[in-house]
Design an enzyme around this catalytic site. Sequence first.
Site, PDB file in Angstrom:
ATOM      1  N   HIS A  49      12.801  -2.301  -0.623  1.00  0.00           N
ATOM      2  CA  HIS A  49      12.015  -1.788  -1.751  1.00  0.00           C
ATOM      3  C   HIS A  49      12.813  -0.680  -2.443  1.00  0.00           C
ATOM      4  CE1 HIS A  49       8.876   0.119  -4.076  1.00  0.00           C
ATOM      5  NE2 HIS A  49       8.218  -1.018  -3.965  1.00  0.00           N
TER       6      HIS A  49
ATOM      7  N   TRP B 205       0.819  -1.226   0.000  1.00  0.00           N
ATOM      8  CA  TRP B 205       0.000   0.000   0.000  1.00  0.00           C
ATOM      9  C   TRP B 205       0.845   1.266   0.000  1.00  0.00           C
ATOM     10  CZ3 TRP B 205      -4.631  -0.713   3.965  1.00  0.00           C
ATOM     11  CH2 TRP B 205      -5.392  -1.816   3.580  1.00  0.00           C
ATOM     12  N   LYS B 206       2.148   1.118   0.281  1.00  0.00           N
ATOM     13  CA  LYS B 206       3.037   2.284   0.353  1.00  0.00           C
ATOM     14  C   LYS B 206       2.467   3.301   1.359  1.00  0.00           C
ATOM     15  CE  LYS B 206       4.644   1.059  -4.181  1.00  0.00           C
ATOM     16  NZ  LYS B 206       5.232   1.424  -5.460  1.00  0.00           N
TER      17      LYS B 206
ATOM     18  N   GLY C 202       1.476  -2.652  -6.249  1.00  0.00           N
ATOM     19  CA  GLY C 202       1.353  -1.322  -5.668  1.00  0.00           C
ATOM     20  C   GLY C 202      -0.028  -0.748  -5.942  1.00  0.00           C
ATOM     21  N   GLY C 203      -0.106   0.116  -6.935  1.00  0.00           N
ATOM     22  CA  GLY C 203      -1.342   0.849  -7.233  1.00  0.00           C
ATOM     23  C   GLY C 203      -2.601  -0.010  -7.265  1.00  0.00           C
TER      24      GLY C 203
ATOM     25  N   GLU D  61      11.423  -6.495  -8.852  1.00  0.00           N
ATOM     26  CA  GLU D  61      10.708  -5.279  -9.248  1.00  0.00           C
ATOM     27  C   GLU D  61      11.639  -4.393 -10.072  1.00  0.00           C
ATOM     28  OE1 GLU D  61       7.159  -4.620  -6.340  1.00  0.00           O
ATOM     29  OE2 GLU D  61       8.837  -3.350  -5.763  1.00  0.00           O
TER      30      GLU D  61
ATOM     31  N   GLY E 121       5.097   1.960 -10.774  1.00  0.00           N
ATOM     32  CA  GLY E 121       4.257   3.155 -10.776  1.00  0.00           C
ATOM     33  C   GLY E 121       4.289   3.913 -12.095  1.00  0.00           C
TER      34      GLY E 121
ATOM     35  N   SER F 267       3.756  -2.320 -11.888  1.00  0.00           N
ATOM     36  CA  SER F 267       2.579  -2.103 -12.741  1.00  0.00           C
ATOM     37  C   SER F 267       1.826  -3.393 -13.061  1.00  0.00           C
ATOM     38  CB  SER F 267       2.975  -1.370 -14.028  1.00  0.00           C
ATOM     39  OG  SER F 267       3.548  -0.114 -13.722  1.00  0.00           O
TER      40      SER F 267
END
Length: 254
Positions: free
Chosen positions: A98, A14-15, A237-238, A170, A176, A216
């Site tokens: 990360h 979720w960052k 992520g997003g 990653e 992102g 992504s």
Amino acid sequence: MNKKLRKAVIAGNWKMNKTRPEAKALIDGIAPLVKDADCDVVVAVPFTNLETAINATKGTSIKVAAQNVHFEKSGAFTGEISADMLVELGVEYVVLGHSERRQYFGETDETVNKRTIAALSAGLIPIVCVGELLWERECDITKEVIARQIKLDFFGISADDVKKSIIAYEPVWAIGTGKTATADQAEEVCAFIRSTLAELYSKEVADAVTIQYGGSMNPKNAAELLSKENIDGGLIGGASLKAEDFSVIVSATK
Ligand code: 13P
């Protein structure tokens, strides 16, 4: 073949997003959608949301991760959180190294290595992130970069502990940006990570380690990425901030 022996793990990173009420609402949204998941489902939430997430995931199959941990057990380290503090809360996983921590917060392979050791000795499952910059890929040194990260991040860690760990590949240029590595590009590096582990440890160890792709990943591209022999899961992520999108990715492990 060996893929079936490994644990598939889909983790949402979720960052720095979501307040506590928002975190509860998101988990309440995800839980019913992933209740029949064939894989392990993890949410990596900000420190302030850990307790909320632990409570909201009780009685569900969702596990909770922190997004970092300090390597010392306790002491004068203002602003830091220890592995024992996370374990005491009920946290089971921790994201380490990360690229955002490496880029913006001075994280190095040496500190990732110390954090990984601290996490494992406290009983946390580390999700250790590795990945090359766009410039490194363009200079055709992706494999050197990844091998260096794996060697340094896991330095001095036993075969048994490596088997408990998760590695997330990653590529930094895909995070992102909406630019995903193609499934073949991602598979090539994940297979390379596995062969590096086989060289450093053994084939048996390499075959046991769960390797995720991140960058992504979304409901449209997840199934193709996850169909690859060496991609056992995803670090999202997003798309992990939307219950529906995240659950579609979880279903794509089937
Ligand atoms: P995005 O899925 O937003 O590209 O982020 C990937 C990531 O950094 C997960 O840790």
